[in-house]
Enzyme design. Sequence first.
Site, PDB file in Angstrom:
ATOM      1  N   LYS A 188       1.716  34.638  50.824  1.00 10.34           N
ATOM      2  CA  LYS A 188       2.296  35.044  49.538  1.00 10.34           C
ATOM      3  C   LYS A 188       2.237  36.567  49.398  1.00 10.34           C
ATOM      4  CE  LYS A 188       1.781  34.436  44.593  1.00 10.34           C
ATOM      5  NZ  LYS A 188       1.148  33.737  43.492  1.00 10.34           N
ATOM      6  N   GLU A 194      -6.589  37.769  57.745  1.00 14.15           N
ATOM      7  CA  GLU A 194      -6.583  36.744  58.798  1.00 14.15           C
ATOM      8  C   GLU A 194      -5.160  36.527  59.307  1.00 14.15           C
ATOM      9  OE1 GLU A 194      -8.063  36.452  55.855  1.00 14.15           O
ATOM     10  OE2 GLU A 194      -9.938  35.318  55.966  1.00 14.15           O
ATOM     11  N   GLY A 246      -0.743  30.246  45.235  1.00 18.07           N
ATOM     12  CA  GLY A 246      -0.898  29.941  46.666  1.00 18.07           C
ATOM     13  C   GLY A 246      -1.208  28.481  46.925  1.00 18.07           C
ATOM     14  N   ARG A 247      -2.196  27.930  46.219  1.00 16.62           N
ATOM     15  CA  ARG A 247      -2.623  26.546  46.500  1.00 16.62           C
ATOM     16  C   ARG A 247      -1.693  25.512  45.882  1.00 16.62           C
ATOM     17  NH1 ARG A 247      -6.003  29.569  43.662  1.00 16.62           N
ATOM     18  NH2 ARG A 247      -6.533  29.052  41.513  1.00 16.62           N
ATOM     19  N   GLU A 332     -11.075  26.068  44.140  1.00 17.52           N
ATOM     20  CA  GLU A 332     -10.585  27.423  43.877  1.00 17.52           C
ATOM     21  C   GLU A 332      -9.974  27.492  42.477  1.00 17.52           C
ATOM     22  OE1 GLU A 332      -7.260  29.608  46.154  1.00 17.52           O
ATOM     23  OE2 GLU A 332      -9.028  30.367  47.163  1.00 17.52           O
ATOM     24  N   HIS A 363     -19.705   5.244  58.980  1.00 18.53           N
ATOM     25  CA  HIS A 363     -20.656   5.294  60.093  1.00 18.53           C
ATOM     26  C   HIS A 363     -21.314   6.662  60.197  1.00 18.53           C
ATOM     27  CE1 HIS A 363     -19.316   1.355  61.465  1.00 18.53           C
ATOM     28  NE2 HIS A 363     -18.141   1.749  60.991  1.00 18.53           N
ATOM     29  N   LYS A 491     -14.182  39.351  50.466  1.00 14.86           N
ATOM     30  CA  LYS A 491     -13.132  40.055  51.222  1.00 14.86           C
ATOM     31  C   LYS A 491     -13.461  41.547  51.293  1.00 14.86           C
ATOM     32  CE  LYS A 491      -9.092  37.302  49.836  1.00 14.86           C
ATOM     33  NZ  LYS A 491      -7.842  37.337  49.080  1.00 14.86           N
TER      34      LYS A 491
HETATM   35  O1  F6P Z   1      -8.399  34.241  49.422  1.00 18.21           O
HETATM   36  C1  F6P Z   1      -7.849  33.236  48.656  1.00 18.21           C
HETATM   37  C2  F6P Z   1      -6.361  33.238  48.731  1.00 18.21           C
HETATM   38  O2  F6P Z   1      -5.847  34.253  47.935  1.00 18.21           O
HETATM   39  C3  F6P Z   1      -5.795  31.888  48.342  1.00 18.21           C
HETATM   40  O3  F6P Z   1      -5.707  31.715  46.995  1.00 18.21           O
HETATM   41  C4  F6P Z   1      -4.493  31.894  49.059  1.00 18.21           C
HETATM   42  O4  F6P Z   1      -3.932  30.620  49.149  1.00 18.21           O
HETATM   43  C5  F6P Z   1      -4.921  32.462  50.390  1.00 18.21           C
HETATM   44  O5  F6P Z   1      -5.886  33.445  50.047  1.00 18.21           O
HETATM   45  C6  F6P Z   1      -3.833  33.052  51.230  1.00 18.21           C
HETATM   46  O6  F6P Z   1      -3.163  34.072  50.568  1.00 18.21           O
HETATM   47  P1  F6P Z   1      -1.758  34.589  51.061  1.00 18.21           P
HETATM   48  O7  F6P Z   1      -0.788  33.472  50.974  1.00 18.21           O
HETATM   49  O8  F6P Z   1      -1.406  35.727  50.144  1.00 18.21           O
HETATM   50  O9  F6P Z   1      -1.923  35.056  52.479  1.00 18.21           O
END
Ligand code: F6P
Length: 525
Positions: A188, A194, A246-247, A332, A363, A491
């Site tokens: 987003k 990452e 995002g979620r 979250e 199990h 972060k």
């Molecule tokens: O660190 C949390 C977060 O902001 C989430 O809410 C989001 O889904 C994820 O990181 C990834 O964010 P982006 O889509 O901006 O890479």
Amino acid sequence: MWTELKALADAYGDRHILDLFQNGNRAEAFSVKDCNMLFDYSKTQIDDEIRAGLIAVAEKADLATRRDAMFGGAKINETEGRAVLHTALRNLNGTPVGVDGQDVMPEVLATLDKMSAVAENVRASDFTDVVNIGIGGSDLGPAMAYIALSPYHSGPRCHFVSNVDGADIADTLAGLDPAKTLFIVASKTFTTIETMTNARTALAWLEKAGLSADGRFIALSSNKEKAAEWGIPEDRVLGFEDWVGGRYSMWGPIGLSLMIGIGPDNFRDFLVGGQAMDLHFRNAPFDQNMPVMLALVGMWHNQVLDYATRAVLPYDNRLARLPAYLQQLEMESNGKGVSMDGADLTCQSGPVVWGEPGTNGQHAFYQLIHQGTRVVPCEFLVAAEGHEPDLAHHHALLVANCLAQSEALLRGRDLDEARGKVADKFEGDELERQARHRVFPGNRPTTTLAYQKLTPQMLGQIIALYEHRVFVEGVILGINSYDQWGVELGKELATALGPLVTGETGTDGKDGSTAQLVQYVRSFL
Ligand code: F6P
């Protein structure tokens, strides 16, 4: 707000849930049935009085008004000044939805058409593998759904890389052909460390094979400028607005990998399912409203009875990633200690959510659920029909196991019965001792969500059901379910720690433990 309900909880003392079934129609009376789904919460302590108390709490929080405000495009994400409109992404008939006086639906539907065209192109191309690079909401939704809907796979193979651990991308790319691999960078913000790190590694992998990024990258983002800076031209970016959290974003462009995997028609069915649940949520009276009752049962267990965790136990192997998906969605969204106005919460925030598919969990960790000292409310999910007609006997066993677990947790086994189980082997004190190990306290609350079959439409219904549950809980808690400030500190510190780990700077000013860990790791480098 919870005082009266806590008093009701105190008043029922050691009453057994099983006894509540003396009232002949309890199962039906404490269930919600709609959309080919049955949500049964009769195996809980909730009775008429408690349910009325819970619904009163929802009414006091002005739930109906807040719900209509969300669907209507009001800026209910108050800390970020944003509307919350993932529901618009599945508003397939295009009824107008306004944000700042502007109808967002023409753009939403145009983007859906563009997504479909892109997906069809990829499906018709020579790409054999698609790698979605994203994390959190830009990964968990499509990754979970891609597994869930494997009977509908018909396109290139889709893979999901999320972790900054190089092992993730290395293992994913091993065996893939660079010439036949398409990368989707899903972010987003297009700034997530990452994702950007993995995207650069993907590019380097292509370049090492003598290929360029041209035609091999697609971006999914709200930040077209950043995608352009990264070198992905605007015509290869599928955009979405900041009112898609995002979620909550798998219904739009972030779902592209899923759409490529199952085809646009099946993806549309997934949206149809989400829309069906939206309709149900908007129209059903609270006591017949699945998201509302799912939320209220959860709050009864967490906020009133103080059960800290909630196990999600899908007896549907393809929902293996549902617990992980729900961990982000629920924790979250509702893991917050201050209410919208900045005051401390006066009750617990949302619960810890965890789980694994049945029967595997049986199990592994069910021992604690049955005989441990903590009560873990369990949420079972089970489909009436599987996708393997030739393996119907497997499915019958699966369903039987699911029902057996909730029955066992309800009934338990008392000492007399336990004695009977071992009376032929032991006697006297040893019989007593052995019998005690075989006692199950029972009276442990569970709910079951049964549904016809895990189709794209059903998955859409299930996901929208959980989204709305989170919304209801958030409204009642008075928190903002749509920001996530709690992820920021880690972060920031990670960025600052990078040069320490690589040895560019020293550990001065760090606490003793962090300094020791940095030095220990560095001693091997
Ligand atoms: O660190 C949390 C977060 O902001 C989430 O809410 C989001 O889904 C994820 O990181 C990834 O964010 P982006 O889509 O901006 O890479």
